[in-house]
Motif scaffolding. Structure first.
Motif, short mmCIF file in Angstrom:
data_model
loop_
_atom_site.label_atom_id
_atom_site.label_comp_id
_atom_site.label_asym_id
_atom_site.label_seq_id
_atom_site.Cartn_x
_atom_site.Cartn_y
_atom_site.Cartn_z
N MET A 65 0.81 -1.19 0.00
CA MET A 65 0.00 0.00 0.00
C MET A 65 0.86 1.26 0.00
SD MET A 65 -3.34 0.29 2.38
CE MET A 65 -2.28 0.67 3.73
N LYS A 66 0.44 2.27 -0.76
CA LYS A 66 1.23 3.49 -0.81
C LYS A 66 1.11 4.26 0.50
CE LYS A 66 0.45 3.96 -5.70
NZ LYS A 66 -0.26 4.67 -6.73
N LYS A 67 2.08 5.14 0.75
CA LYS A 67 2.01 5.91 2.00
C LYS A 67 0.76 6.79 2.00
CE LYS A 67 5.27 9.53 0.78
NZ LYS A 67 5.01 10.59 0.21
N ASN A 68 0.31 7.11 3.18
CA ASN A 68 -0.90 7.92 3.37
C ASN A 68 -2.19 7.10 3.40
OD1 ASN A 68 0.29 10.30 3.67
ND2 ASN A 68 0.15 10.93 1.52
N ALA A 69 -2.15 5.84 2.97
CA ALA A 69 -3.41 5.08 2.97
C ALA A 69 -3.94 4.93 4.39
CB ALA A 69 -3.22 3.73 2.31
N LYS A 70 -3.07 5.02 5.37
CA LYS A 70 -3.51 4.99 6.76
C LYS A 70 -4.47 6.15 7.03
CE LYS A 70 -1.32 4.41 11.15
NZ LYS A 70 -0.17 4.81 11.94
N HIS A 71 -4.11 7.32 6.50
CA HIS A 71 -4.98 8.48 6.69
C HIS A 71 -6.29 8.30 5.95
CE1 HIS A 71 -0.95 10.54 7.34
NE2 HIS A 71 -1.56 10.44 8.51
N GLU A 72 -6.20 7.69 4.77
CA GLU A 72 -7.41 7.45 3.99
C GLU A 72 -8.32 6.47 4.72
OE1 GLU A 72 -4.36 7.50 2.02
OE2 GLU A 72 -4.90 8.51 0.14
N LEU A 73 -7.71 5.44 5.31
CA LEU A 73 -8.51 4.46 6.05
C LEU A 73 -9.22 5.15 7.21
CD1 LEU A 73 -9.40 1.50 6.55
CD2 LEU A 73 -7.41 1.27 8.04
N SER A 74 -8.52 5.96 7.98
CA SER A 74 -9.22 6.57 9.12
C SER A 74 -10.27 7.58 8.67
CB SER A 74 -8.28 7.12 10.19
OG SER A 74 -7.34 7.93 9.61
N ALA A 75 -10.02 8.25 7.54
CA ALA A 75 -11.05 9.18 7.03
C ALA A 75 -12.28 8.41 6.57
CB ALA A 75 -10.48 10.00 5.87
N ALA A 76 -12.06 7.25 5.92
CA ALA A 76 -13.20 6.45 5.43
C ALA A 76 -13.99 5.89 6.63
CB ALA A 76 -12.70 5.31 4.54
N ILE A 77 -13.28 5.47 7.67
CA ILE A 77 -13.97 4.95 8.87
C ILE A 77 -14.78 6.07 9.51
CG2 ILE A 77 -13.61 4.11 11.24
CD1 ILE A 77 -11.19 2.50 10.15
N ASP A 78 -14.18 7.23 9.65
CA ASP A 78 -14.87 8.36 10.27
C ASP A 78 -16.15 8.71 9.49
OD1 ASP A 78 -14.95 10.84 11.94
OD2 ASP A 78 -14.67 11.77 9.97
N ALA A 79 -16.03 8.75 8.16
CA ALA A 79 -17.19 9.11 7.33
C ALA A 79 -18.27 8.03 7.43
CB ALA A 79 -16.74 9.29 5.88
#
Ligand code: IPD
Ligand code: CA
Ligand code: CA
Length: 260
Positions: free
Chosen positions: A1-15
């Motif tokens: 996985m490319k870097k930053n996907a961690k942030h994308e995962l937490s944003a998707a969970i939050d939404a």
């Protein structure tokens, strides 16, 4: 996985969790219902959930496009969020507590993360490609049932099934005769997550859309399961026929589908 996907995962969970909480609060108060077809409805809550999710994800990641059920697709070079703001609308509109929010991120044609949230049971299913699958942060695995006669299966029917020849009724009849039992619960993304965590042993359906399958098929594969087209070729979110299983039942399920 490319870097930053961690942030994308937490944003998707939050939404997904925020939208899910809003949907749960509105159970029994669906607001205006619009008919997309004779048996295909969209409620005010579907639209409100989509606006909430898209607003959050666009704000956090303006470079990603959006492919969401209730609006025109907007593609961008870096990748796309694939969103079903409320999977199981018919259930929701009737107060039947089986529905979810589904969010995936696709990059270069590959789904790299998937989030499915069931607000009624507070179950959050997540996966990032190559990182395993989880329910409420606990690892999940598909079942070990390897005999079709013991298999607990799920399916669904597209809103157009009454006017189509290839309408799943023949497949349904054959699986009913072969399997232990079948459920048609009415939220494909959640059915698929139930395969991922071993509650169901397999699932099949025709005419699903990318927002129904993108997140949950990744979750199944990360939980050790298999997702293909009816001919056994790898399933893409843009294919029309999906078979998902724990892997052990897959050949047998394909053979039953082929009989038609
Ligand atoms: C539907 C549900 C249903 C499936 C339909 C889908 P919606 O999605 O997932 O289980 O059988 O094919 O369209 O309209 O509730 O988001
Ligand atoms: Ca759906
Ligand atoms: Ca929907």
């Amino acid at each position: 996985m490319k870097k930053n996907a961690k942030h994308e995962l937490s944003a998707a969970i939050d939404a997904a969790v925020d939208a899910g909480a809003m949907i749960k609060k509105r159970l029994g108060r669906t607001g205006t219902i619009r008919y997309k077809g004779a048996i295909n409805i969209v409620t005010e809550v579907d639209e409100k959930a989509e606006a909430l999710i898209v607003g959050k994800l666009n704000k956090a990641f303006p470079d990603y496009g959006i492919i969401a059920e209730e609006s025109a697709p907007e593609r961008k070079g870096s990748g796309s969020w694939i969103i079903d703001p409320l999977d199981g609308t018919t259930n929701f509109a009737h107060g039947f507590p089986f529905f979810c929010v589904s969010i995936a991120l696709e990059r270069e044609g590959d789904v790299v993360l998937g989030v499915v949230y069931d607000p009624m049971h507070e179950e959050l299913f997540t996966a990032v490609k190559g990182g395993g699958a989880y329910r409420n942060n606990q690892p999940i695995r598909v079942s070990e049932v390897d005999v079709i006669g013991k298999a607990f299966l799920a399916t669904g029917f597209s809103y157009a099934f009454k006017t189509k020849k290839d309408n799943n009724l023949d497949h349904f009849r054959r699986f009913m005769m072969a399997a232990f039992a079948i459920r048609r619960a009415g939220a494909a993304a959640l059915d698929l997550c139930y395969v991922a965590c071993g509650r169901f042993d397999g699932f099949w359906e025709l005419d699903l859309k990318p927002w129904d399958t993108a997140a949950a098929t990744l979750i199944i594969r990360e939980a050790g399961g298999i997702t293909t087209n009816f001919d056994g070729s790898p399933h893409s979110n843009y294919s029309h026929k999906l078979v998902a299983s724990n892997g052990l039942l897959h050949k047998r399920m394909l053979a039953i589908l082929e009989q038609g």
